[in-house]
Enzyme design. Structure first.
Site: not given
Ligand code: TEU
Ligand code: CA
Length: 555
Positions: A23, A98, A256, A328-329
């Site tokens: 959108n 998640d 995780e 994504h991390d």
């Molecule tokens: O990540 C958990 C985690 O251990 C993070 O500290 C990771 O090592 C870090 O993102 C590296 O920079 C999960 C999620 O995947 C993350 O996106 C979240 O920010 C985090 O938990 C808190 O919910």
């Molecule tokens: Ca949007």
């Protein structure tokens, strides 16, 4: 090991905020995902994991949930979610959400009530402590920097947050909290969700009472890992959660899990494990340094091989890992694991193949199938992620110049993975008609889905071949369940292994370098199934592999 419904699947992680904006508000959304389901089906994806789309202030991009029963309006509505579940089902696809229950948002009703009445029912949902003689209850450093303790608004209490201060930790010792979590999980599973990726789950068990650990930086604080080593009994919570929720629905769960303890693997992912699977982070954590990102060491192809092989050997047939090269991390896998200057289509395909063919459930992160690369940030102002901003500060404090610190961030930032999905070569990579919440990587003119779908030689088409091999009834048993057996383990810059099934045996051979390399097969092979080059030079059983050539053979 018992066979499970999800083992032969291929999974794909969507980071909704950056996937597709339907959108024009610059934020990816559920309708955007629905409109791309055919793309994913064409690729061969079966299971989709959605990073959080629940109501959230988005302080940590949705990993800070303010209402577990609602969708954030920026992502859409519950009707959109129901439509997504239905559209996925139509295509034989499964949706995972998640599960973020180590903490909630400080804007969650529970926390607001705890602030109002710390001594009441909701005060017990969190870890609230008094400042004693002006001292904090303990010296743990939050994952995102600074102390884990934050004053509880205008009270004289403090609350615990192992992540950001907008992510107060839920007190799992309180049975009422656990009941709330189970109720929510069951509610979603009733709705037709197929399971969950389970966030940061080891952190739910704290070593109590709170105490200080050896400081590991000049700030006098101590990494949470030290506390986690001492925390005993997370399994009681996890087993209870499994029995009260997932088990009844035969749901798929992937944990995780960082910091699991020696010998715990069978409890975690064995036949009656707490989870169906857990991610292999052996490669991810290689080279990490307690001091911060600036002190990380670069992984080499030999290290990468060893990390993968060690993880495979450790798990054996105890259970089934979930394999990733990025999420994504993390920075983009191709920029992280391939040596600098050697990132090209051939090496991207090689990395994809050696990871995808490991025993376990492969997860592809959005854009990985296109070979999306790290972003080159030109200013720290272009970075949004809280973790990256903190690491920038840490690097500057350690004496790096701004330019050096920015280089570190460009290398490791979570935003590398969060730039918009590159759909085509139109403005903003075709992700949005508006202004994207995070700028697209300018390389979208070169790297995008549209051009790759049409090109049979593209990274996308190569991933499609890998998935098709996993689905091919002739080879599926070997690809999915076959034993992992390493070959030529000590050979430099070579990654080779067998997947030995009941009837078929496959062999993956990857020349992990720019130079050519010759290997001698123990015997002749039956069939060349996958090759990232158009030809294979051979002389009898000698294979003369070109730079970054990877092949999959039936032997
Ligand atoms: O990540 C958990 C985690 O251990 C993070 O500290 C990771 O090592 C870090 O993102 C590296 O920079 C999960 C999620 O995947 C993350 O996106 C979240 O920010 C985090 O938990 C808190 O919910
Ligand atoms: Ca949007």
């Amino acid at each position: 090991m018992q066979k499970k419904w999800w083992q032969e699947k291929t999974a794909y992680q969507i980071y909704p905020k950056s996937f597709y904006d339907s959108n024009g508000d610059g934020i990816g959304d559920i309708q955007g995902i629905i409109s791309k389901l055919d793309y994913l089906q064409d690729l061969g994806v079966d299971i989709i994991w959605l990073s959080p789309i629940y109501s959230s202030p988005l302080a940590d991009q949705g990993y800070d949930i303010s209402d577990y029963y609602n969708i954030d309006p920026r992502f859409g509505t519950m009707e959109d979610m129901d439509e997504l579940l239905m559209e996925a089902k139509k295509r034989g696809m499964y949706i995972l959400m998640d599960l973020v229950v180590n903490h909630c948002s400080d804007e969650h009703e529970w926390f607001k009530m705890a602030m109002k009445d710390p001594e009441g029912k909701y005060g017990k949902y969190f870890y609230l402590e008094d400042k004693k003689d002006g001292e904090l209850p303990c010296n743990w450093r939050s994952y995102f920097g600074g102390s884990c303790w934050e004053p509880l608004s205008d009270t004289d209490k403090l609350y615990l947050h192992v992540f950001h201060k907008k992510q107060p930790d839920l007190n799992w010792e309180n049975p009422e909290v656990r009941e709330e979590v189970y109720k929510n999980i069951n509610w979603w599973l009733e709705k037709g969700l197929s399971g969950f990726r389970i966030d940061a789950i080891i952190n739910i068990k704290k070593a109590l009472p709170f105490k200080n650990y050896e400081p590991d930086r000049a700030d006098g604080l101590s990494n949470i890992a030290h506390m986690l080593e001492e925390a005993e009994g997370v399994g009681e919570f996890l087993g209870e959660m499994r029995d009260r929720t997932f088990k009844k629905y035969d749901a798929f769960t992937v944990g995780e899990v960082f910091n699991d303890k020696e010998g715990e693997l069978p409890d975690f992912i064995g036949d009656n494990g707490y989870f169906s699977s857990m991610f292999d982070f052996n490669e991810t954590i290689f080279g990490q340094n307690e001091k911060g990102w600036y002190a990380h060491t670069q992984i080499t192809p030999n290290d990468y091989k060893k990390c993968c092989f060690d993880a495979q050997k450790r798990v054996g047939d105890i259970g089934y890992l979930s394999n990733i090269i990025e999420n994504h991390d993390e920075p983009r896998g191709v920029s992280h694991y391939l040596p600098e200057g050697e990132v090209c289509d051939a090496s991207k395909k090689l990395l994809g193949a050696v990871n995808f063919m490991l025993r376990g459930l492969p997860f592809i992160y959005q854009g990985q199938e296109l070979g999306m690369e790290n972003m080159e940030f030109t200013s720290i102002d272009e970075v949004d992620d809280i973790s990256s901003l903190e690491e920038y500060r840490v690097a500057i404090d350690a004496g790096l110049t701004e330019a050096e610190a920015l280089k570190v961030i460009s290398k490791f930032s979570r935003d590398n993975a969060r730039t918009p999905m590159q759909w085509d070569d139109s403005e903003n990579a075709g992700f949005t008609t508006g202004t994207p919440w995070l700028a697209a990587n300018p390389n979208y003119s070169r790297i995008n889905a549209k051009s790759q779908i049409e090109n049979s030689d593209s990274v996308f088409s190569f991933y499609k071949q890998l998935i098709a091999l996993r689905k091919n009834p002739v080879y599926q048993e070997a690809v999915v369940y076959g034993e992992f057996i390493p070959e030529w383990e000590d050979q430099n810059n070579l990654m080779a292994y067998y997947r030995k099934g009941q009837e078929k045996t496959l062999m993956v051979v990857a020349n992990f370098q720019m130079d050519g390399q010759t290997v001698t097969l123990p015997s002749s092979y039956k069939k060349l199934l996958i090759n990232n080059y158009t030809d294979l030079a051979q002389d009898g059983n000698d294979l003369q592999l070109k730079g970054y050539q990877v092949i999959i053979l039936e032997i």
